[in-house]
Design a protein around this motif. Structure first.
Motif, PDB file in Angstrom:
ATOM      1  N   VAL A  97     -68.050   1.800  51.171  1.00 54.95           N
ATOM      2  CA  VAL A  97     -68.279   0.917  50.043  1.00 54.95           C
ATOM      3  C   VAL A  97     -69.688   1.141  49.514  1.00 54.95           C
ATOM      4  CG1 VAL A  97     -69.003  -1.028  51.496  1.00 54.95           C
ATOM      5  CG2 VAL A  97     -68.077  -1.483  49.243  1.00 54.95           C
ATOM      6  N   MET A  98     -69.806   1.100  48.204  1.00 52.56           N
ATOM      7  CA  MET A  98     -71.106   1.174  47.521  1.00 52.56           C
ATOM      8  C   MET A  98     -71.133  -0.008  46.555  1.00 52.56           C
ATOM      9  SD  MET A  98     -71.292   5.234  46.600  1.00 52.56           S
ATOM     10  CE  MET A  98     -73.033   5.579  46.714  1.00 52.56           C
ATOM     11  N   CYS A  99     -71.899  -1.013  46.883  1.00 55.06           N
ATOM     12  CA  CYS A  99     -71.937  -2.227  46.068  1.00 55.06           C
ATOM     13  C   CYS A  99     -73.278  -2.331  45.342  1.00 55.06           C
ATOM     14  CB  CYS A  99     -71.698  -3.450  46.950  1.00 55.06           C
ATOM     15  SG  CYS A  99     -71.554  -4.970  46.005  1.00 55.06           S
ATOM     16  N   PRO A 120     -59.208  11.607  56.733  1.00 51.66           N
ATOM     17  CA  PRO A 120     -58.136  11.846  55.756  1.00 51.66           C
ATOM     18  C   PRO A 120     -57.457  10.523  55.382  1.00 51.66           C
ATOM     19  CG  PRO A 120     -58.065  13.494  57.493  1.00 51.66           C
ATOM     20  CD  PRO A 120     -59.088  12.465  57.913  1.00 51.66           C
ATOM     21  N   GLY A 121     -57.241  10.341  54.116  1.00 53.64           N
ATOM     22  CA  GLY A 121     -56.665   9.089  53.625  1.00 53.64           C
ATOM     23  C   GLY A 121     -57.686   7.980  53.457  1.00 53.64           C
ATOM     24  N   GLY A 122     -58.959   8.296  53.696  1.00 49.96           N
ATOM     25  CA  GLY A 122     -60.020   7.307  53.545  1.00 49.96           C
ATOM     26  C   GLY A 122     -60.193   6.888  52.096  1.00 49.96           C
ATOM     27  N   ARG A 123     -60.930   5.815  51.912  1.00 54.32           N
ATOM     28  CA  ARG A 123     -61.084   5.255  50.576  1.00 54.32           C
ATOM     29  C   ARG A 123     -62.518   4.807  50.364  1.00 54.32           C
ATOM     30  NH1 ARG A 123     -56.965   0.497  49.097  1.00 54.32           N
ATOM     31  NH2 ARG A 123     -55.530   2.213  49.462  1.00 54.32           N
ATOM     32  N   LEU A 124     -63.030   5.044  49.161  1.00 53.81           N
ATOM     33  CA  LEU A 124     -64.349   4.579  48.741  1.00 53.81           C
ATOM     34  C   LEU A 124     -64.157   3.496  47.688  1.00 53.81           C
ATOM     35  CD1 LEU A 124     -67.457   4.676  48.312  1.00 53.81           C
ATOM     36  CD2 LEU A 124     -67.061   6.620  46.753  1.00 53.81           C
TER      37      LEU A 124
END
Length: 194
Positions: A97-99, A120-124
């Motif tokens: 996460v980049m907040c 793999p399959g990660g999310r930002l």
């Protein structure tokens, strides 16, 4: 600035609504999460405490990390580092996460690094200001040149999507969230004074 940062960006109703949206959109609950540019650790601590996430926060500021460490939150680790050279091994995190930090980093390098540390399959999940925010922000009426300054600093949604695509992210999507909270004259003056 670290000592007054949480006063300038309090964990109020707007903060809470943004937090809930990030958790939902980023699928952050009970995940291994990297908070890039964690600052004083407010988001990272909330993820660990409220969402049972195993969180690492990374920030280049020793002063910000000192405030974050003072929170003493179980399930939260902190490291000094920057978004362009993340001090973690490949594929370690399920989510990142980049907040309110994406405008402060070298985005092409940061996005490649983030993809490297995601499994793999990660999310930002990224939270930043929408293009229309700058003209309607309360400070704009007092500082007429501020919207142009901020528009030059913050990327547009289209720019972010292109940069993420170039870094190798797939399935990019965005959503716009608007939250208008009234600010009292006293609170505005206090923010300006800080």
């Amino acid at each position: 600035r670290a000592s007054v940062y949480d006063t300038l960006r309090p964990q109020d109703g707007a903060w809470g609504r943004r937090f809930e949206l990030l958790v939902c959109e980023g699928d952050l609950r009970r995940r291994r999460v990297l908070d890039i540019g964690c600052g004083t650790g407010a988001l990272a601590a909330a993820l660990a405490e409220r969402e049972s996430a195993r969180v690492w926060g990374v920030d280049p500021s020793a002063e910000m990390l000192a405030v974050a460490r003072a929170r003493r939150v179980r399930g939260l680790g902190l490291k000094t580092g920057n978004a362009e050279a993340l001090p973690f091994k490949d594929g370690w995190f399920e989510r990142a996460v980049m907040c309110l930090v994406v405008h402060l980093v070298d985005r092409p390098r940061s996005f490649v690094e983030t993809l490297r540390v995601l499994a793999p399959g990660g999310r930002l999940a990224i939270a930043t200001f929408a293009e229309g925010h700058f003209d309607s922000w309360w400070a704009a009426s007092f500082f007429p040149s501020l919207p142009a300054v901020d528009r030059a600093r913050f990327p547009t949604c289209g720019e972010l999507e292109c940069e993420l695509d170039e870094a190798g992210f797939q399935g990019i999507r965005s959503s716009t969230y608007t939250d208008r909270e009234a600010i009292t004259r006293e609170a505005a003056l206090a923010k300006l004074h800080s």
